[in-house]
Motif scaffolding. Structure first.
Motif, mmCIF file in Angstrom:
data_model
loop_
_atom_site.group_PDB
_atom_site.id
_atom_site.type_symbol
_atom_site.label_atom_id
_atom_site.label_comp_id
_atom_site.label_asym_id
_atom_site.label_seq_id
_atom_site.Cartn_x
_atom_site.Cartn_y
_atom_site.Cartn_z
ATOM 1 N N GLY A 27 -5.018 0.674 -3.909
ATOM 2 C CA GLY A 27 -4.404 2.034 -4.272
ATOM 3 C C GLY A 27 -6.177 2.587 -4.248
ATOM 4 N N GLU A 28 -6.957 1.849 -3.821
ATOM 5 C CA GLU A 28 -8.484 2.165 -3.104
ATOM 6 C C GLU A 28 -8.019 2.637 -0.988
ATOM 7 O OE1 GLU A 28 -11.750 -0.577 -3.969
ATOM 8 O OE2 GLU A 28 -10.890 -1.192 -5.486
ATOM 9 N N TYR A 30 -5.620 3.511 -0.216
ATOM 10 C CA TYR A 30 -4.761 4.651 0.167
ATOM 11 C C TYR A 30 -5.798 5.870 -0.363
ATOM 12 C CZ TYR A 30 -0.931 8.589 -0.845
ATOM 13 O OH TYR A 30 -0.642 9.587 -0.405
ATOM 14 N N ASP A 31 -6.522 5.989 -1.517
ATOM 15 C CA ASP A 31 -7.139 7.048 -1.536
ATOM 16 C C ASP A 31 -8.001 7.262 -0.930
ATOM 17 O OD1 ASP A 31 -5.503 7.363 -4.350
ATOM 18 O OD2 ASP A 31 -7.326 6.303 -5.162
ATOM 19 N N ARG A 32 -8.708 6.625 -0.129
ATOM 20 C CA ARG A 32 -10.242 7.135 0.864
ATOM 21 C C ARG A 32 -8.927 7.173 2.679
ATOM 22 N NH1 ARG A 32 -14.653 2.731 1.515
ATOM 23 N NH2 ARG A 32 -15.964 4.304 2.343
ATOM 24 N N ALA A 34 -5.492 8.600 3.013
ATOM 25 C CA ALA A 34 -4.369 8.949 2.820
ATOM 26 C C ALA A 34 -5.036 9.923 3.393
ATOM 27 C CB ALA A 34 -3.548 9.501 1.788
ATOM 28 N N SER A 35 -5.457 11.305 3.184
ATOM 29 C CA SER A 35 -5.688 12.498 3.876
ATOM 30 C C SER A 35 -5.494 11.903 5.659
ATOM 31 C CB SER A 35 -6.892 13.298 3.279
ATOM 32 O OG SER A 35 -8.130 12.730 3.475
ATOM 33 N N THR A 55 3.053 8.611 6.568
ATOM 34 C CA THR A 55 2.295 8.186 5.483
ATOM 35 C C THR A 55 2.022 6.503 5.280
ATOM 36 O OG1 THR A 55 0.864 10.566 6.134
ATOM 37 C CG2 THR A 55 0.251 8.919 4.379
#
Length: 185
Positions: A27-28, A30-32, A34-35, A55
């Protein structure tokens, strides 16, 4: 001051957490990133839906194979970007391979239509005696002797007209446009 050959602490810890199967670590990550992953995939493929799929695929790969990241080779960000690029380029190649037969089929259809249009132009441009000889031989299924009798000419003249008409008609397969042909305006 940190040494160049020592990876950042966050990268090492993240790899260890992923290797242990910590969902929070994914999750971390991905948050960091993903963009970054999405924008790279979109840049390569030019398609929003495909970028979404890439993605998901990249983060699935990271989750399933965290051991493929070597912190000594560079930052985690670079590795994630490299995985994204590799997957997106492969998807692009796959798409092009699927589309290649359609392009070839379309090109073949266009070539056949072009040959047919040139043949039609040539037939309609033939002098009447040549066109009459071809019409007799082709549409009425007559040989050169019967064509000669139908047209009231000698057999040699019928053969000459048929040969010349067929020679002119065979140029329809040439890539060039017949002289004087203007096509659709």
């Amino acid at each position: 001051m940190a040494r160049k050959d020592v990876p950042p602490r966050w990268d090492r810890k993240m790899q260890q957490r992923l290797a242990r199967g910590e969902a929070a670590a994914l999750g971390e990550l991905y948050d960091r990133f993903a963009s970054l992953v999405h924008s790279l995939a979109h840049r390569v493929l030019g398609d929003e839906r495909a970028a979404d799929a890439i993605t998901r695929e990249v983060f699935t790969h990271v989750w399933e194979h965290p051991e493929t990241y070597d912190p000594k080779q560079g930052p985690l960000r670079s590795w994630v970007a490299a995985v994204t690029h590799r997957v997106a380029v492969q998807r692009l190649r796959d798409r092009e391979e699927r589309e290649q037969p359609r392009r070839e089929e379309l090109e073949s259809t266009v070539r056949r239509a072009s040959v047919a249009a040139r043949a039609d132009f040539i037939v309609h441009s033939l002098p009447a005696p040549l066109r009459a000889a071809l019409d007799s031989a082709y549409f009425q299924r007559r040989d050169y002797r019967q064509t000669a009798a139908d047209l009231g000419v000698t057999e040699d003249e019928a053969r000459r007209r048929l040969r010349l008409g067929l020679q002119l008609l065979s140029t329809a397969h040439d890539a060039g446009t017949p002289p004087g042909y203007r096509g659709a305006v």
